[in-house]
Design a protein around this motif. Structure first.
Motif, PDB file in Angstrom:
ATOM      1  N   ARG A   5       4.560   3.119   9.938  1.00  0.00           N
ATOM      2  CA  ARG A   5       5.641   2.480  10.689  1.00  0.00           C
ATOM      3  C   ARG A   5       5.089   1.628  11.834  1.00  0.00           C
ATOM      4  NH1 ARG A   5      10.367   1.458   8.839  1.00  0.00           N
ATOM      5  NH2 ARG A   5      11.271   1.607  10.913  1.00  0.00           N
ATOM      6  N   ALA A   6       4.058   2.133  12.500  1.00  0.00           N
ATOM      7  CA  ALA A   6       3.459   1.375  13.610  1.00  0.00           C
ATOM      8  C   ALA A   6       2.882   0.058  13.082  1.00  0.00           C
ATOM      9  CB  ALA A   6       2.383   2.202  14.283  1.00  0.00           C
ATOM     10  N   ALA A   7       2.174   0.136  11.956  1.00  0.00           N
ATOM     11  CA  ALA A   7       1.577  -1.074  11.362  1.00  0.00           C
ATOM     12  C   ALA A   7       2.679  -2.051  10.943  1.00  0.00           C
ATOM     13  CB  ALA A   7       0.716  -0.691  10.169  1.00  0.00           C
ATOM     14  N   LEU A   8       3.737  -1.509  10.333  1.00  0.00           N
ATOM     15  CA  LEU A   8       4.836  -2.358   9.858  1.00  0.00           C
ATOM     16  C   LEU A   8       5.538  -3.066  11.020  1.00  0.00           C
ATOM     17  CD1 LEU A   8       6.142  -2.928   7.075  1.00  0.00           C
ATOM     18  CD2 LEU A   8       7.860  -1.230   7.647  1.00  0.00           C
ATOM     19  N   LYS A   9       5.585  -2.387  12.167  1.00  0.00           N
ATOM     20  CA  LYS A   9       6.257  -2.979  13.326  1.00  0.00           C
ATOM     21  C   LYS A   9       5.326  -3.882  14.129  1.00  0.00           C
ATOM     22  CE  LYS A   9       9.687   0.665  13.884  1.00  0.00           C
ATOM     23  NZ  LYS A   9      10.195   1.713  14.767  1.00  0.00           N
ATOM     24  N   GLY A  10       4.137  -4.087  13.619  1.00  0.00           N
ATOM     25  CA  GLY A  10       3.251  -5.082  14.224  1.00  0.00           C
ATOM     26  C   GLY A  10       2.281  -4.557  15.276  1.00  0.00           C
ATOM     27  N   VAL A  11       2.113  -3.227  15.370  1.00  0.00           N
ATOM     28  CA  VAL A  11       1.117  -2.698  16.316  1.00  0.00           C
ATOM     29  C   VAL A  11      -0.277  -3.047  15.768  1.00  0.00           C
ATOM     30  CG1 VAL A  11       0.173  -0.592  17.369  1.00  0.00           C
ATOM     31  CG2 VAL A  11       2.642  -0.813  17.015  1.00  0.00           C
ATOM     32  N   PRO A  12      -1.150  -3.670  16.566  1.00  0.00           N
ATOM     33  CA  PRO A  12      -2.478  -4.012  16.064  1.00  0.00           C
ATOM     34  C   PRO A  12      -3.248  -2.759  15.606  1.00  0.00           C
ATOM     35  CG  PRO A  12      -2.086  -5.023  18.212  1.00  0.00           C
ATOM     36  CD  PRO A  12      -0.964  -4.068  17.974  1.00  0.00           C
TER      37      PRO A  12
ATOM     38  N   LYS B  95      -1.453   4.726  20.192  1.00  0.00           N
ATOM     39  CA  LYS B  95       0.017   4.807  20.213  1.00  0.00           C
ATOM     40  C   LYS B  95       0.502   6.095  19.558  1.00  0.00           C
ATOM     41  CE  LYS B  95       1.497   0.672  21.686  1.00  0.00           C
ATOM     42  NZ  LYS B  95       2.428   0.527  22.815  1.00  0.00           N
ATOM     43  N   MET B  96      -0.193   6.477  18.482  1.00  0.00           N
ATOM     44  CA  MET B  96       0.180   7.690  17.743  1.00  0.00           C
ATOM     45  C   MET B  96       0.050   8.913  18.643  1.00  0.00           C
ATOM     46  SD  MET B  96       0.566   7.581  14.238  1.00  0.00           S
ATOM     47  CE  MET B  96      -0.481   8.849  13.573  1.00  0.00           C
ATOM     48  N   ILE B  97      -1.066   8.986  19.367  1.00  0.00           N
ATOM     49  CA  ILE B  97      -1.295  10.137  20.259  1.00  0.00           C
ATOM     50  C   ILE B  97      -0.197  10.193  21.319  1.00  0.00           C
ATOM     51  CG2 ILE B  97      -2.876  11.083  22.014  1.00  0.00           C
ATOM     52  CD1 ILE B  97      -5.172   9.964  20.216  1.00  0.00           C
ATOM     53  N   ASP B  98       0.084   9.033  21.916  1.00  0.00           N
ATOM     54  CA  ASP B  98       1.113   8.972  22.971  1.00  0.00           C
ATOM     55  C   ASP B  98       2.466   9.465  22.464  1.00  0.00           C
ATOM     56  OD1 ASP B  98      -0.745   7.927  24.619  1.00  0.00           O
ATOM     57  OD2 ASP B  98      -0.002   5.847  24.567  1.00  0.00           O
ATOM     58  N   VAL B  99       2.862   8.913  21.318  1.00  0.00           N
ATOM     59  CA  VAL B  99       4.212   9.201  20.822  1.00  0.00           C
ATOM     60  C   VAL B  99       4.308  10.632  20.271  1.00  0.00           C
ATOM     61  CG1 VAL B  99       4.165   8.401  18.407  1.00  0.00           C
ATOM     62  CG2 VAL B  99       6.133   7.910  19.821  1.00  0.00           C
ATOM     63  N   MET B 100       3.215  11.134  19.693  1.00  0.00           N
ATOM     64  CA  MET B 100       3.251  12.509  19.173  1.00  0.00           C
ATOM     65  C   MET B 100       3.259  13.512  20.321  1.00  0.00           C
ATOM     66  SD  MET B 100       1.349  12.819  15.523  1.00  0.00           S
ATOM     67  CE  MET B 100      -0.229  12.153  15.890  1.00  0.00           C
TER      68      MET B 100
ATOM     69  N   LYS C 195       0.844  -1.212   0.000  1.00  0.00           N
ATOM     70  CA  LYS C 195       0.000   0.000   0.000  1.00  0.00           C
ATOM     71  C   LYS C 195       0.878   1.261   0.000  1.00  0.00           C
ATOM     72  CE  LYS C 195      -2.907  -1.385   3.302  1.00  0.00           C
ATOM     73  NZ  LYS C 195      -3.912  -1.276   4.354  1.00  0.00           N
ATOM     74  N   ARG C 196       1.972   1.243   0.789  1.00  0.00           N
ATOM     75  CA  ARG C 196       2.840   2.408   0.818  1.00  0.00           C
ATOM     76  C   ARG C 196       3.514   2.627  -0.538  1.00  0.00           C
ATOM     77  NH1 ARG C 196       6.909   5.584   1.012  1.00  0.00           N
ATOM     78  NH2 ARG C 196       8.101   4.141  -0.266  1.00  0.00           N
ATOM     79  N   GLU C 197       3.934   1.527  -1.155  1.00  0.00           N
ATOM     80  CA  GLU C 197       4.605   1.630  -2.455  1.00  0.00           C
ATOM     81  C   GLU C 197       3.658   2.179  -3.522  1.00  0.00           C
ATOM     82  OE1 GLU C 197       7.738   1.288  -3.179  1.00  0.00           O
ATOM     83  OE2 GLU C 197       8.287   0.621  -1.188  1.00  0.00           O
TER      84      GLU C 197
ATOM     85  N   GLU D   1       0.757   9.996   8.567  1.00  0.00           N
ATOM     86  CA  GLU D   1       0.753   8.851   7.636  1.00  0.00           C
ATOM     87  C   GLU D   1       1.988   7.985   7.873  1.00  0.00           C
ATOM     88  OE1 GLU D   1      -1.378  10.866   3.705  1.00  0.00           O
ATOM     89  OE2 GLU D   1       0.795  10.886   3.899  1.00  0.00           O
ATOM     90  N   TYR D   2       3.120   8.677   8.030  1.00  0.00           N
ATOM     91  CA  TYR D   2       4.381   7.952   8.212  1.00  0.00           C
ATOM     92  C   TYR D   2       4.360   7.138   9.506  1.00  0.00           C
ATOM     93  CZ  TYR D   2       9.319   6.978   8.886  1.00  0.00           C
ATOM     94  OH  TYR D   2      10.511   6.328   9.101  1.00  0.00           O
ATOM     95  N   LEU D   3       3.906   7.770  10.583  1.00  0.00           N
ATOM     96  CA  LEU D   3       3.917   7.064  11.875  1.00  0.00           C
ATOM     97  C   LEU D   3       2.897   5.923  11.887  1.00  0.00           C
ATOM     98  CD1 LEU D   3       4.433  10.057  14.338  1.00  0.00           C
ATOM     99  CD2 LEU D   3       6.117   8.347  13.637  1.00  0.00           C
ATOM    100  N   THR D   4       1.764   6.119  11.217  1.00  0.00           N
ATOM    101  CA  THR D   4       0.762   5.036  11.113  1.00  0.00           C
ATOM    102  C   THR D   4       1.364   3.853  10.355  1.00  0.00           C
ATOM    103  OG1 THR D   4      -0.959   6.713  11.013  1.00  0.00           O
ATOM    104  CG2 THR D   4      -1.605   4.493  10.360  1.00  0.00           C
TER     105      THR D   4
END
Lengths: 251, 230
Positions: free
Chosen positions: B98-105, B112-117, A9-11, B93-96
């Motif tokens: 990355r979070a998804a890619l790292k396995g955050v449900p 998580k986004m609110i916390d980290v931002m 999706k990102r790509e 968009e980037y943080l969403t």
């Protein structure tokens, strides 16, 4: 599988976040539209046995559009990640290298199909305007677009392979162009040695892109080229994944 | 937490790391110091699983890095030098992604986004294109990316390089607050910053460890007063 879809999706989105996809679509439709008109003009010169489908998929303009499109779709895939430095954050995330390569490959394939999809309307519009059907059977459409997909998959996988090799997009583009031209001209030997060397002609014809496209756009579907292109695509992707696993940090 | 034994790395004829060994305890903040080319970035790249070592053994939380790189990647957050990001993406968009890619449900990504931002003070720029952000904000986005899964191990390569004094202080304050929940390895050129943040210091020179200890121990071996003593 989840990480594959996230990466895919990102790509795909990355093509549309920059003007890349829009500019490509504009010039690509211009070129293929011109190719279609040239095909219609050629048929207008007198009675002929070839259909507009066969004429469209076998002209010089078609191959120029086809060969020019692949590097433009693939040269940035890995090279840009190396250049930006984002390769470090990408591969240190818990994602398999195979997912990264396949997501990039299928994203480029998606855009490739998206660019070719509007050309179907050329044939749809041909019928009411010319008062004749574009091809004698649906097999010709299926054959032509099927072969387009098969050659497209092979060349996109070669483009991915080239992009893994270098952090420079231009060099990746030149490498993928060279590989494609090698394939293209190896098949051209079939036409050059048509009379003087039947063995070379026979051998080259088996691997000729133009020969395959001509036959498939007539609706003559043969399983051997299908297996050939699919096998080569899988092999190239396998090679790309191995290379990416072992050499990515050298760029 | 981190056990490094006889780690070596060469780039052709250049010896980037020469058989280094050290041990980092859980919850410590370690400052990696040394001149350019000392081997700081190479060490972080190896610990992040980006570069393979030529020799030696690394275990993180008892997991062997070479045998299970995928497991290690789940336990770490990494900010490479220069905070590489995709300029065409927006911060949220980037943080969403990355979070998804790292396995955050998916259901936990927004939280998580609110916390980290909030932690990295990014709320005011969350809808901006990364390419249009200042260097300081880009570093914060990189930090937010490293922190989004709250990994036990954090690796930061020059997180304050090129920032103005105020931005440096803000990021230093943020980094100091990460212990003891996270173990942090921080590469920096700024001694003052390292003393303010780190529990121990690892000095590298030509790929070898020349000092590893606390600021007190550093005073005993150094003829110069540390900035805090001036």
């Amino acid at each position: 599988m989840r990480s594959f879809w996230i990466l895919w999706k990102r790509e795909v989105a990355a093509y549309f976040r920059t003007p890349r996809a829009t500019i490509l679509l504009f010039f690509f439709l211009l070129l293929t539209g011109f190719n279609f008109c040239a095909g219609v003009n050629a048929l207008n010169h007198g009675p002929t046995e070839i259909s507009i489908v066969e004429a469209f998929f076998n002209t010089l303009f078609f191959w120029v559009a086809f060969l020019a499109l692949i590097p433009l779709l693939t040269m940035h895939l890995f090279a840009e990640e190396y250049h930006l430095g984002t390769m470090e954050t990408l591969v240190t995330a818990p994602v398999a290298e195979a997912s990264i390569v396949l997501a990039k490959f299928f994203a480029s394939l998606f855009l490739f199909l998206l660019l070719w999809a509007p050309t179907i309307f050329y044939f749809v519009l041909f019928w009411p305007s010319a008062h004749q059907i574009a091809a004698a059977s649906y097999g010709a459409y299926a054959g032509a677009y099927g072969m387009l997909l098969l050659i497209g998959m092979l060349f996109l996988s070669l483009g991915c392979f080239a992009s893994v090799l270098t952090p420079h997009q231009l060099i990746a583009g030149i490498i993928s162009c060279s590989l494609m031209i090698l394939f293209f001209f190896a098949g051209m030997l079939a036409f050059l040695h048509q009379h003087d060397s039947p063995i070379i002609h026979e051998l080259a014809a088996r691997f000729s892109l133009m020969e395959h496209m001509t036959n498939f756009s007539r609706g003559l579907i043969d399983t051997r080229p299908i297996v050939w292109y699919l096998s080569l695509t899988v092999f190239t992707l396998f090679l790309t994944i191995s290379l990416f696993k072992n050499c990515r940090h050298k760029n | 937490m981190i056990l490094v034994e006889a780690l070596s790395k060469n780039f052709g004829s250049v010896e980037a790391l020469h058989s280094i060994s050290f041990h980092v305890r859980k919850g410590e903040i370690i400052g990696l110091l040394g001149s350019n080319g000392a081997g700081k970035s190479t060490l972080l790249k190896i610990l992040s699983t980006y570069l393979p070592p030529d020799a030696g053994r690394i275990t993180i939380d008892g997991v062997d890095l070479l045998e299970n790189p995928h497991d290690i990647r789940r336990r770490l957050g990494y900010l490479p030098e220069g905070a590489p990001l995709y300029p065409e993406m927006r911060v949220h968009e980037y943080l969403t992604y990355r979070a998804a890619l790292k396995g955050v449900p998916a259901r936990r990504i927004a939280e998580k986004m609110i916390d980290v931002m909030d932690l990295c003070s990014l709320r005011s720029v969350e809808k901006k294109l990364i390419g249009s952000l200042s260097k300081g904000y880009r570093q914060r986005v990189g930090l937010a990316d490293a922190l989004i899964t709250e990994p036990p191990l954090l690796l930061f390569d020059e997180p304050t390089l090129g920032l103005d004094l105020t931005q440096q202080q803000q990021i230093s304050h943020l980094l100091k607050g990460l212990a003891p929940r996270h173990t942090v390895l921080l590469s920096t050129h700024y001694m003052q910053e390292a003393i303010a943040i780190c529990d121990r210091f690892l000095f590298l020179h030509d790929g070898k460890i020349v000092f590893f200890g606390t600021s007190k121990e550093l005073q005993q071996v150094s003829p110069f007063p540390t900035p805090s003593e001036k």
